[in-house]
Design a protein around this motif. Structure first.
Motif, mmCIF file in Angstrom:
data_model
loop_
_atom_site.group_PDB
_atom_site.id
_atom_site.type_symbol
_atom_site.label_atom_id
_atom_site.label_comp_id
_atom_site.label_asym_id
_atom_site.label_seq_id
_atom_site.Cartn_x
_atom_site.Cartn_y
_atom_site.Cartn_z
ATOM 1 N N ASN A 157 11.703 9.068 -11.073
ATOM 2 C CA ASN A 157 12.475 9.842 -10.613
ATOM 3 C C ASN A 157 12.523 10.254 -9.233
ATOM 4 O OD1 ASN A 157 14.203 10.037 -13.085
ATOM 5 N ND2 ASN A 157 12.424 11.248 -13.885
ATOM 6 N N PHE A 158 13.399 9.646 -8.293
ATOM 7 C CA PHE A 158 13.487 9.993 -7.017
ATOM 8 C C PHE A 158 14.372 10.976 -6.776
ATOM 9 C CE2 PHE A 158 11.269 5.796 -6.674
ATOM 10 C CZ PHE A 158 10.182 6.172 -5.955
ATOM 11 N N PRO A 159 14.291 11.894 -5.823
ATOM 12 C CA PRO A 159 15.502 12.655 -5.341
ATOM 13 C C PRO A 159 16.522 12.060 -4.750
ATOM 14 C CG PRO A 159 13.724 13.062 -3.629
ATOM 15 C CD PRO A 159 13.215 12.248 -4.828
ATOM 16 N N TRP A 160 17.588 12.383 -4.793
ATOM 17 C CA TRP A 160 19.007 11.717 -4.381
ATOM 18 C C TRP A 160 18.436 10.931 -2.784
ATOM 19 C CZ3 TRP A 160 21.314 12.390 0.457
ATOM 20 C CH2 TRP A 160 21.029 13.636 1.068
ATOM 21 N N TRP A 161 18.029 11.722 -1.911
ATOM 22 C CA TRP A 161 17.679 11.154 -0.631
ATOM 23 C C TRP A 161 16.620 9.855 -0.835
ATOM 24 C CZ3 TRP A 161 12.592 11.264 0.720
ATOM 25 C CH2 TRP A 161 11.585 12.149 0.225
ATOM 26 N N GLY A 162 15.744 9.933 -1.754
ATOM 27 C CA GLY A 162 14.703 8.764 -1.877
ATOM 28 C C GLY A 162 15.612 7.374 -2.402
ATOM 29 N N ASN A 163 16.419 7.724 -3.228
ATOM 30 C CA ASN A 163 17.189 6.562 -3.767
ATOM 31 C C ASN A 163 18.236 5.985 -2.732
ATOM 32 O OD1 ASN A 163 16.274 6.282 -6.468
ATOM 33 N ND2 ASN A 163 17.779 8.333 -7.013
ATOM 34 N N VAL A 164 18.796 6.888 -1.746
ATOM 35 C CA VAL A 164 19.524 6.384 -0.420
ATOM 36 C C VAL A 164 18.725 5.640 0.360
ATOM 37 C CG1 VAL A 164 20.742 7.078 1.423
ATOM 38 C CG2 VAL A 164 21.178 8.129 -0.915
ATOM 39 N N LEU A 165 17.475 5.823 0.434
ATOM 40 C CA LEU A 165 16.439 5.322 1.216
ATOM 41 C C LEU A 165 16.095 3.864 0.753
ATOM 42 C CD1 LEU A 165 13.938 7.798 2.742
ATOM 43 C CD2 LEU A 165 15.782 6.623 4.098
ATOM 44 N N ILE A 166 15.900 3.951 -0.548
ATOM 45 C CA ILE A 166 15.714 2.712 -1.228
ATOM 46 C C ILE A 166 16.715 1.691 -1.164
ATOM 47 C CG2 ILE A 166 15.183 1.606 -3.590
ATOM 48 C CD1 ILE A 166 13.518 4.138 -4.016
ATOM 49 N N GLY A 167 17.937 2.292 -1.216
ATOM 50 C CA GLY A 167 19.306 1.615 -1.267
ATOM 51 C C GLY A 167 19.614 0.963 0.039
ATOM 52 N N LEU A 168 19.362 1.719 1.255
ATOM 53 C CA LEU A 168 19.519 1.126 2.402
ATOM 54 C C LEU A 168 18.483 0.176 2.983
ATOM 55 C CD1 LEU A 168 20.155 4.700 4.477
ATOM 56 C CD2 LEU A 168 21.642 2.709 4.160
ATOM 57 N N ALA A 169 17.098 0.392 2.332
ATOM 58 C CA ALA A 169 16.151 -0.764 2.505
ATOM 59 C C ALA A 169 16.623 -2.105 1.979
ATOM 60 C CB ALA A 169 14.823 -0.268 2.395
ATOM 61 N N ALA A 170 17.104 -2.078 0.546
ATOM 62 C CA ALA A 170 17.502 -3.151 -0.111
ATOM 63 C C ALA A 170 18.320 -3.661 0.522
ATOM 64 C CB ALA A 170 17.793 -2.599 -1.418
ATOM 65 N N ALA A 171 19.434 -3.050 1.119
ATOM 66 C CA ALA A 171 20.602 -3.386 1.724
ATOM 67 C C ALA A 171 20.429 -4.319 2.996
ATOM 68 C CB ALA A 171 21.629 -2.259 2.179
ATOM 69 N N THR A 172 19.312 -3.664 3.807
ATOM 70 C CA THR A 172 18.874 -4.186 5.087
ATOM 71 C C THR A 172 18.280 -5.518 4.781
ATOM 72 O OG1 THR A 172 18.611 -2.144 6.017
ATOM 73 C CG2 THR A 172 17.406 -3.849 7.119
ATOM 74 N N ALA A 173 17.348 -5.435 3.670
ATOM 75 C CA ALA A 173 16.597 -6.917 3.259
ATOM 76 C C ALA A 173 17.459 -8.012 3.033
ATOM 77 C CB ALA A 173 15.573 -6.446 2.275
ATOM 78 N N SER A 174 18.552 -7.503 2.348
ATOM 79 C CA SER A 174 19.585 -8.560 1.759
ATOM 80 C C SER A 174 20.295 -9.003 3.021
ATOM 81 C CB SER A 174 20.715 -7.822 0.744
ATOM 82 O OG SER A 174 19.976 -7.525 -0.526
ATOM 83 N N VAL A 175 20.522 -8.050 3.921
ATOM 84 C CA VAL A 175 21.273 -8.661 5.173
ATOM 85 C C VAL A 175 20.316 -9.883 5.924
ATOM 86 C CG1 VAL A 175 22.012 -8.106 7.476
ATOM 87 C CG2 VAL A 175 22.873 -6.604 5.588
ATOM 88 N N GLU A 176 19.028 -9.436 6.018
ATOM 89 C CA GLU A 176 18.086 -10.397 6.456
ATOM 90 C C GLU A 176 18.322 -11.688 5.887
ATOM 91 O OE1 GLU A 176 14.719 -12.921 7.169
ATOM 92 O OE2 GLU A 176 14.988 -11.926 5.316
ATOM 93 N N ARG A 177 18.144 -11.502 4.152
ATOM 94 C CA ARG A 177 18.216 -12.867 3.738
ATOM 95 C C ARG A 177 19.382 -13.573 3.562
ATOM 96 N NH1 ARG A 177 14.663 -14.113 -0.425
ATOM 97 N NH2 ARG A 177 16.314 -14.841 -1.767
ATOM 98 N N ALA A 178 20.530 -13.057 4.085
ATOM 99 C CA ALA A 178 22.122 -13.319 4.138
ATOM 100 C C ALA A 178 22.127 -14.082 5.705
ATOM 101 C CB ALA A 178 23.141 -12.424 4.245
ATOM 102 N N THR A 179 21.376 -13.665 6.594
ATOM 103 C CA THR A 179 21.236 -14.307 7.884
ATOM 104 C C THR A 179 20.594 -15.616 7.859
ATOM 105 O OG1 THR A 179 19.412 -13.297 8.700
ATOM 106 C CG2 THR A 179 21.557 -12.321 9.290
ATOM 107 N N ARG A 180 19.907 -15.915 6.708
ATOM 108 C CA ARG A 180 19.158 -17.366 6.485
ATOM 109 C C ARG A 180 19.963 -17.980 5.485
ATOM 110 N NH1 ARG A 180 13.739 -16.703 4.455
ATOM 111 N NH2 ARG A 180 14.443 -14.691 3.695
#
Length: 191
Positions: A157-180
């Protein structure tokens, strides 16, 4: 750099048409946001001139085959030339696009490129592993689901800001994968 994808396909033309034809696929990412259906469009250019436009998934008939373009949530899933006979191949990204810069990193610094790819995969895996239990807990709080399957309590159970950070990290990693032009079920889970 992140507002559009631009890929090229140079093809040898027939003798009557000249030496070489250059096909270009242009995908403005902002169109997907601006349209009501969120689908967007791909544009085909032939020798620098606009030739046609198609909604996704796009299939542009070109000399000797078809150019297939499929989007993902974070970029393109596919941008390939499929010839009538012979193996398919990915189009070449424009050197100034995010995809072109990522391809240049792989070419000039292969070890860094592999490390970045591995890190993006690990971030997505971690985001899925941390997010799925929390999502299951929220889903099992819905009365019909709770009555049928019972309630699940997430050990994470993360606080809301922890879940936001996890979501942003996942979105950034997905963008990196999309560039390939890499896409798997993990990328759809990272959405």
């Amino acid at each position: 750099m992140l507002s559009r994808a631009l890929f090229y396909l140079p093809l040898d033309a027939t003798e009557s048409e000249g030496d070489r034809r250059v096909y270009a696929i242009d995908v403005p990412y902002w169109q997907r946001i601006a349209t009501e259906d969120g689908n967007g469009k791909a544009h085909l250019y032939v020798d620098g001139r606009h030739h046609s436009v198609s909604t996704f998934p796009a299939a542009f008939p070109v000399e000797g085959g078809v150019i297939e373009v499929k989007p993902s949530a974070f970029g393109l899933r596919r941008c390939h030339y499929v010839p009538e006979n012979g193996p398919e191949r990915q189009l070449l990204p424009d050197s100034h696009s995010a995809e072109g810069r990522r391809a240049r990193l792989d070419q000039e610094h292969p070890a860094r490129g592999r490390l970045l790819g591995l890190l993006s995969l690990l971030v997505i895996l971690l985001a899925v592993l941390l997010g799925v239990p929390q999502i299951l807990e929220y889903l099992t709080e819905i009365p019909p689901i709770a009555e049928r399957f019972g309630r699940f309590t997430s050990p994470i159970n993360f606080p809301w800001w922890g879940n936001v950070l996890i979501g942003l990290a996942a979105a950034t990693a997905s963008v990196e994968r999309a560039t390939r032009l890499r896409y798997s079920w993990l990328d759809s889970m990272a959405q």
